[in-house]
Design a protein around this motif. Structure first.
Motif, short mmCIF file in Angstrom:
data_model
loop_
_atom_site.label_atom_id
_atom_site.label_comp_id
_atom_site.label_asym_id
_atom_site.label_seq_id
_atom_site.Cartn_x
_atom_site.Cartn_y
_atom_site.Cartn_z
N PHE A 1 33.13 41.11 42.95
CA PHE A 1 33.81 41.75 41.82
C PHE A 1 34.59 40.71 41.02
O PHE A 1 34.56 40.72 39.79
N PHE A 2 35.24 39.79 41.72
CA PHE A 2 36.03 38.79 41.01
C PHE A 2 35.15 37.89 40.16
O PHE A 2 35.44 37.63 38.99
N ILE A 3 34.02 37.42 40.72
CA ILE A 3 33.13 36.56 39.94
C ILE A 3 32.56 37.32 38.76
O ILE A 3 32.45 36.80 37.65
N ALA A 4 32.23 38.61 39.00
CA ALA A 4 31.66 39.40 37.91
C ALA A 4 32.69 39.63 36.80
O ALA A 4 32.33 39.62 35.62
N ILE A 5 33.98 39.80 37.15
CA ILE A 5 34.94 39.99 36.06
C ILE A 5 35.18 38.68 35.33
O ILE A 5 35.42 38.69 34.13
N LEU A 6 35.07 37.55 36.02
CA LEU A 6 35.16 36.27 35.30
C LEU A 6 34.07 36.20 34.24
O LEU A 6 34.30 35.74 33.12
N ALA A 7 32.85 36.64 34.59
CA ALA A 7 31.76 36.58 33.63
C ALA A 7 31.93 37.61 32.53
O ALA A 7 31.64 37.34 31.37
N GLU A 8 32.43 38.81 32.88
CA GLU A 8 32.61 39.84 31.87
C GLU A 8 33.68 39.43 30.86
O GLU A 8 33.62 39.81 29.70
#
Lengths: 433, 170
Positions: free
Chosen positions: A268-275
């Protein structure tokens, strides 16, 4: 003789001040009071001395300082205040502004610079205000062949979508959330889905090559990272059996979900960095390749709005991480209780004793909740900002590879861990913990 | 109140559907298609099923409309803009649509929809989930298998390394 105002005279100055006071009084009496009276029909007015207040009585009590606390209380509990100020947009914008300043100072310290230094006496603390004034006063330039309606609408829509996202985040127990809906988590994903549309439309409408390349990159990145983003929180939904964000927070009174689902938290953390298009995934705004990506053609306050929207979005994602994995507002009670003697005896200052009705303004539990929520959210924001000083930008093929291959696989592993915990009877409805 | 909202959503949905067909600009056409899909989500909200409405927004506006926008932007405009305009075909299409809508409406109205109690409480999505896990489990397993196979297919495509790119160094 001053160089700024060569024809300055004290008498003219005083006359202009008196003129202004005259017009303010006249306009407030003739326009302001009617507007106030009309708008007060739309607020739920409090009951005072066992009779319902009329707008006229309300205006009378507005001038009475000892009765303002119940009034303030009723304002705080109104929907308008929720949407604009506290759990809603104003709170998020304030935290976002603090985030911008902290980011600049922190990056400067990481890179052995001083950062903003000269505005304001202490560590350049007024730099943000100066930047805001600069952005407001700048001219808005629109490219000649841009598609004007979409180009004008895109920044406003971006901020509006970010505000809609913020309105779904619960900040404290007891209903301190703008929209407490039953399918809150799904609504979050529905709102997130609007960001790539606005990005790519604004990129297309500028009719310029750098924004277009940036917009296409943003679209690739956001669409492909939405899938692991959604999949990684399914474990929590399985374990709590609820999509309501408030219930998800209440289920973490004893244990935070990051303890049981660390893989989900990492994905989730990596995905929010990308979002959020933050470094190392800042390909849509890569300064060294494509000027500023999809923000290239924005100028003045339009750029300011997009910046505001993206930092509000940053706050909202960090708050969502706190709500889902870090236990939301749960924390030990550290806020001291409101002193009893002020409620009983009033405040004594020399010969005067003032009794203030309606104290305390906010209860202890709520202030404690907000305190813990803000501390956790600022911590998560700090960790989101940190990679900017550490990592380089990665290539687009590596980015898509990470998104489609590794993160989706890891989020499936996370779902199986959650299912295992559920079927082993450890967690979830009827579990031993 | 609900009637006014229903009317507004209907105007939005049908109006933007007509705009999606008639607008010359493909980008504005796909934006109005988003309006139509959002209007359908509004109907679901009016019908007390926010679960379906949120999925409508997330899937149709968040993914499918974005896909259409993406395709429109990447296709060169001249190739898909061969202007064949035939008045008679348009009127025939409108007539055909009216006949279809009227016959569908007649079928629905004669199917006893008027006798349905409208004040029944809305079905909670948890109940639907329980039904899926108990009575409809074969359908659930089938859907899960199809989705799992498509996800595995996507992962395989993403992992594919027989296409060598010159720029690729790793």
């Amino acid at each position: 003789m001053s160089a700024i105002a060569p024809k300055f005279r004290l008498s003219y100055f005083i006359k202009s001040i008196l003129d202004n006071v005259f017009w303010i009084v006249i306009l407030f009496t003739l326009v302001g009071i009617p507007v106030l009276m009309v708008s007060m029909f739309y607020f739920p007015l409090p009951v005072m001395n066992e009779k319902l207040t009329s707008p006229y009585l309300m205006l009378t009590t507005l001038a009475d300082p000892s009765r303002q606390i119940p009034l303030l209380k009723s304002v705080i509990h109104s929907d308008f205040f929720r949407i604009t100020a506290f759990p809603g947009f104003g709170f998020a914008a304030l935290l976002a502004a603090a985030t911008i300043f902290i980011e600049r100072k922190m990056l400067a310290k990481l890179q052995l610079r001083v950062g903003p230094f000269y505005c304001g006496k202490v560590e350049g603390i007024l730099q943000l205000m100066a930047d805001g004034l600069k952005l407001i006063s700048k001219e808005i330039i629109i490219p000649a062949k841009a598609d004007k309606p979409i180009f004008w609408a895109a920044p406003v829509l971006f901020v509006a979508t970010a505000a809609a996202f913020v309105s779904l985040i619960p900040v404290a127990g007891g209903g301190w959330v703008v929209a407490d809906i039953d399918v809150g988590l799904l609504a979050v994903f529905a709102v997130i889905g609007f960001f790539p549309i606005i990005t790519v439309l604004s990129a297309w409408s500028a009719n310029s090559k750098y924004p277009f390349i940036g917009g296409i990159r943003a679209l690739h990145q956001m669409i492909s990272f939405e899938i692991p983003l959604i999949l990684s929180v399914l474990g929590i939904v399985i374990l709590t059996g609820s999509l309501n964000l408030t219930e998800i927070v209440q289920s973490q009174i004893h244990y935070w979900w990051i303890v049981f689902l660390p893989i989900g938290a990492i994905v989730f953390f990596i995905a929010i960095l990308a979002e959020l298009e933050r470094i190392p995934f800042d390909l849509p705004e890569a300064e060294s390749e494509i000027v500023a990506g999809w923000l290239t053609e924005f100028s003045g306050m339009m750029y300011g709005l997009v910046q505001l929207g993206s930092y509000v979005k940053l706050y909202a994602f960090a708050a969502l991480f706190v709500v889902l994995f870090l236990g939301g507002w749960n924390g030990p009670m550290v806020w001291p209780p409101f002193p009893e003697e002020i409620i009983k005896d009033g405040i004594t200052m020399g010969p005067i004793t003032v009794h203030l009705a309606g104290l305390p303004l906010l209860d202890q539990q709520m202030i404690n909740d907000v305190l813990w929520f803000v501390i956790k959210t600022m911590g998560v924001i700090f960790v989101i900002l940190l990679p900017r000083g550490v990592f380089p930008r990665i290539r687009i093929d590596l980015l898509l590879h990470i998104g489609w291959y590794k993160l989706i696989g890891l989020s499936f592993v996370n779902i199986f861990i959650a299912l295992g915990l559920l079927y082993a009877g450890v967690l979830g409805p009827g579990g031993i913990l | 109140m609900a009637d006014a909202v229903f009317l507004a959503i209907s105007v939005l949905t049908i109006g933007s559907a007509i705009a999606a067909l008639e607008l010359r600009s493909l980008i504005y056409g796909s934006i109005s298609l988003m309006g139509t899909l959002g209007g359908v989500a509004g109907y679901f909200l009016l019908l007390d099923s926010p679960f379906v409405a949120m999925f409508q927004i997330a899937v149709y506006i968040g993914s499918i409309a974005v896909l259409i926008l993406f395709t429109v932007m990447l296709v060169r405009r001249q190739l898909i803009f061969i202007k064949v305009e035939d008045k008679r075909r348009r009127y025939a299409g409108i007539g055909l649509m009216l006949i279809m809508m009227m016959s569908l409406g007649a079928i629905i109205l004669s199917s006893g929809i008027k006798t349905i109690q409208t004040d029944a409480p809305p079905v909670d999505f948890r109940t639907i989930g329980e039904d899926f896990l108990t009575y409809y489990w074969p359908a659930l397993i089938l859907m899960a298998l199809i989705l799992a196979s498509s996800v595995i297919g996507a992962l395989t495509l993403a992992r594919r390394e027989d296409i060598e790119n010159d720029q690729r160094t790793s």
